[in-house]
Write an enzyme that holds these catalytic residues in place. Structure first.
Site, short mmCIF file in Angstrom:
data_model
loop_
_atom_site.label_atom_id
_atom_site.label_comp_id
_atom_site.label_asym_id
_atom_site.label_seq_id
_atom_site.Cartn_x
_atom_site.Cartn_y
_atom_site.Cartn_z
CB ALA A 75 5.44 -1.22 -7.51
CG ASP A 76 4.97 4.32 -3.73
OD1 ASP A 76 6.19 4.55 -3.89
OD2 ASP A 76 4.33 4.71 -2.74
#
Length: 199
Positions: A75-76
């Site tokens: 995730a980012d």
């Protein structure tokens, strides 16, 4: 029947808490990705803030999935101010400057999740939220920074929406979990479909 193992390729306490609170059994590991170098390369290629979030999430998930069984979640999140990528502040002075820059403006948060298995991405989502920062006073900002301190450096926008940082805004459009950095509902659907959660 045993559940498909899940690994979160992140040391983010916020993302870990979101998954834990949602009832997902997982192990968290550091992705070992040089995010600064990756961002610099992507920016040099004129990649948009939205697509940078997606690319970084993929890098994390793919790298860890070559070493871990089952599903790996990467995730980012990026902050997009009028098409410009804004990074995390490195000091409280930078945090103050960042919040002053955001004051009275609307920005977007792009949150990306990529799930990988055996070194290749198999699912992805990028969701965005729009946040309008109110025209707060300098005095309010100084008190806020004094109270929150170093915690502000963990958030790309130097605010913690889940706590006092919500007072920075006069309008918020978008999913709460997207704002926290992990679009959750679609991810949970995917995990159920792939045997990582009971149906």
């Amino acid at each position: 029947m045993s559940l498909t193992p899940v690994t979160l390729a992140s040391q983010s306490s916020a993302r870990q808490m979101i998954l834990k609170n949602a009832g997902v059994a997982f192990e968290a590991v550091s992705p070992g990705v040089d995010e600064d170098a990756a961002k610099a390369g992507l920016l040099a290629e004129d990649v948009t803030p939205r697509d940078i979030a997606d690319a970084l999430a993929e890098m994390k998930a793919v790298k860890v999935s070559t070493k871990r069984p089952g599903l790996v979640i990467g995730a980012d999140q990026t902050l997009d101010l009028k098409g410009r990528l804004i990074d995390k502040a490195g000091s409280l002075d930078e945090a103050r400057a960042r919040l002053l820059e955001l004051r009275g403006t609307t920005h977007k948060l792009h949150s990306a999740v990529v799930v990988a298995r055996d070194g290749r991405p198999i699912w992805r989502i990028v969701e965005s939220a729009k946040l309008s920062v109110r025209p707060f006073s300098d005095a309010w900002l100084d008190r806020y920074i004094e109270r929150r301190g170093e915690a502000l450096l963990w958030s790309v926008g130097c605010y913690e929406l889940e706590s006092e940082g919500v007072q920075l805004f006069d309008k918020i459009e978008g999913d709460y979990f997207t704002i926290l950095g992990l679009p959750l509902v679609g991810l949970l659907d995917f995990l159920r479909l792939h045997g990582a959660l009971t149906v």
